[in-house]
Design an enzyme around this catalytic site. Structure first.
Site, PDB file in Angstrom:
ATOM      1  N   HIS A   1       0.835  -1.290  -0.182  1.00  0.00           N
ATOM      2  CA  HIS A   1       0.129   0.025   0.051  1.00  0.00           C
ATOM      3  C   HIS A   1       0.997   1.249  -0.045  1.00  0.00           C
ATOM      4  O   HIS A   1       1.806   1.317   0.849  1.00  0.00           O
ATOM      5  CB  HIS A   1      -0.786  -0.143   1.251  1.00  0.00           C
ATOM      6  CG  HIS A   1      -1.993   1.111   1.126  1.00  0.00           C
ATOM      7  ND1 HIS A   1      -1.776   2.134   2.022  1.00  0.00           N
ATOM      8  CD2 HIS A   1      -3.163   0.982   0.324  1.00  0.00           C
ATOM      9  CE1 HIS A   1      -2.865   2.918   1.801  1.00  0.00           C
ATOM     10  NE2 HIS A   1      -3.531   2.363   0.972  1.00  0.00           N
TER      11      HIS A   1
ATOM     12  N   ASP B   1      -7.217  13.224  -7.822  1.00  0.00           N
ATOM     13  CA  ASP B   1      -6.725  11.816  -7.284  1.00  0.00           C
ATOM     14  C   ASP B   1      -8.008  11.175  -6.848  1.00  0.00           C
ATOM     15  O   ASP B   1      -8.714  12.059  -5.942  1.00  0.00           O
ATOM     16  CB  ASP B   1      -5.813  12.065  -6.121  1.00  0.00           C
ATOM     17  CG  ASP B   1      -5.572  10.743  -5.340  1.00  0.00           C
ATOM     18  OD1 ASP B   1      -5.749   9.495  -5.751  1.00  0.00           O
ATOM     19  OD2 ASP B   1      -4.747  10.664  -4.439  1.00  0.00           O
ATOM     20  N   MET B   2      -8.637  10.152  -7.481  1.00  0.00           N
ATOM     21  CA  MET B   2      -9.724   9.485  -6.938  1.00  0.00           C
ATOM     22  C   MET B   2     -10.119   8.054  -7.062  1.00  0.00           C
ATOM     23  O   MET B   2      -9.190   7.465  -7.809  1.00  0.00           O
ATOM     24  CB  MET B   2     -10.784  10.170  -7.990  1.00  0.00           C
ATOM     25  CG  MET B   2     -10.586   9.537  -9.247  1.00  0.00           C
ATOM     26  SD  MET B   2     -12.139  10.490 -10.400  1.00  0.00           S
ATOM     27  CE  MET B   2     -12.050   9.211 -11.786  1.00  0.00           C
TER      28      MET B   2
ATOM     29  N   LYS C   1     -19.910   3.093 -14.988  1.00  0.00           N
ATOM     30  CA  LYS C   1     -18.773   3.954 -15.377  1.00  0.00           C
ATOM     31  C   LYS C   1     -17.413   3.654 -14.503  1.00  0.00           C
ATOM     32  O   LYS C   1     -16.286   3.415 -14.688  1.00  0.00           O
ATOM     33  CB  LYS C   1     -18.774   5.478 -15.303  1.00  0.00           C
ATOM     34  CG  LYS C   1     -19.962   5.761 -16.529  1.00  0.00           C
ATOM     35  CD  LYS C   1     -20.093   7.154 -16.705  1.00  0.00           C
ATOM     36  CE  LYS C   1     -21.313   7.600 -17.579  1.00  0.00           C
ATOM     37  NZ  LYS C   1     -21.763   8.876 -17.763  1.00  0.00           N
TER      38      LYS C   1
ATOM     39  N   GLY D   1      -9.174  19.320  -7.395  1.00  0.00           N
ATOM     40  CA  GLY D   1      -8.054  19.282  -6.368  1.00  0.00           C
ATOM     41  C   GLY D   1      -7.999  20.300  -5.761  1.00  0.00           C
ATOM     42  O   GLY D   1      -6.930  20.576  -4.910  1.00  0.00           O
TER      43      GLY D   1
END
Length: 337
Positions: free
Chosen positions: A119, A177-178, A227, A309
């Site tokens: 991670h 960032d998602m 999606k 962002g």
């Protein structure tokens, strides 16, 4: 639950001390702390210092290599494989992105497949590395199964985040960032820690029914239905199949099997705008785009329109001055000897 406000540098020190005591090299612990506090500064507490306890547990039980030897194999002028030797993912991803950036500066484009990682925290940190060098950055990584496919009741893919960083001239980089789920699972963990409820479209219980109780969440929902589900598959192909790593339900779980190496894959990408257009003009056009978005007419209930962002960037600016809020239980854990 009450929060403690703490200076970001002091917060880093607490994380470093905890990780070093668990056996991690100090220079690696500093990088991990930097990535975790970066997330908390931006308000993404799901990927912040609350994760420290998890990394300590993995280190103590053998699931992370505290002293890895990184290896890089060039496979072409703009491609390479970065072997993280089962070290901690934050350090691996940062070093691999450095290599990606250097390739992009030299040859216009850099692509790196990362193997034998773990991670790595908020991907925004790594695409920001590229954007601050005047490059476009992209990063994707897979995670263990926790998101139901569209039309399914059982999890198959992970939250499988994707991030982009775009440089500008006078403005700060645009950082997107998602997760490909509606939210990162860390946000559910944070809600459990904070004792708060969650929106019912975040996750489902054992029966596949949406729930607002974070303690009942068995799996997450993909964003925008089919999606988000489709994007999750794309991320797993790039970071899993393309790197020769595991995918979907075959990935070693994050919470559990703490003695096992997770063998995660990441895929990093950097583009030098200069190989396609005038670099300075590109940066100035990014500024123009940002300015024009800011000048867009806001809808009812909004003061102004922001770029992706930007809320996180504004929060970071504020917290760098006023301190970072963390839950009291996390503060007590980090502070204890």
């Amino acid at each position: 639950m009450t929060n403690t406000i703490i200076n970001h540098e002091k917060l880093k020190d607490l994380v470093v001390n905890k990780l070093v005591k668990a056996g991690l090299l100090k220079k690696h612990a500093k990088t991990v702390a930097d990535v975790l506090v970066h997330a908390d500064l931006r308000g993404v507490s799901s990927h912040g210092v609350l994760r420290t306890e998890h990394y300590v547990k993995r280190l103590s039980e053998g699931g992370l290599n505290p002293n890895p030897e990184f290896k890089v194999k060039d496979t072409g002028p703009s491609s390479a494989i970065f072997d993280g030797d089962d070290g901690i993912g934050h350090v691996i991803a940062k070093e691999a992105m450095k290599y990606t950036i250097e390739m992009a500066k030299t040859n216009g484009i850099g692509t790196v497949a990362v193997i034998n990682s773990s991670h790595c925290g908020a991907l925004s940190y790594f695409v920001k590395q590229a954007a601050e060098e005047g490059l476009i950055g992209m990063a994707v990584t897979h995670t263990d199964k926790v998101v139901v496919p569209f039309g399914g009741a059982e999890p198959f893919f992970g939250t499988n985040p994707i991030a982009f960083g775009f440089p500008a001239n006078k403005h700060k980089p645009i950082i997107l960032d998602m997760a490909t789920s509606n939210v990162a699972f860390g946000k559910v963990l944070h809600a459990r820690e904070a004792g708060t409820s969650i929106p019912s479209d975040w996750g489902v219980d054992q029966e596949g029914t949406p729930t607002s109780n974070p303690h009942e969440v068995n799996a997450l929902l993909p964003f925008a239905g089919p999606k988000g589900y489709g994007m999750a598959m794309v991320v797993d192909v790039l970071s899993g199949l393309l790197t020769g790593s595991a995918f979907g339900p075959h990935i070693v779980t994050m919470y559990g099997d703490y003695n096992k190496k997770r063998k995660l894959g990441h895929f990093l990408f950097a583009i030098n705008p200069a190989v396609f257009t005038d670099h300075q003009q590109f940066l100035e056009n990014m500024d123009r785009m940002i300015d024009e978005i800011h000048q867009s007419k806001p809808s009812q209930g909004f003061d102004h329109v922001m770029v992706p962002g930007e809320p996180e960037q504004l929060r970071e600016d504020e917290r760098l001055v006023n301190g970072v809020p963390i839950t009291q239980t996390v503060y007590e854990y980090l502070s204890e000897n």
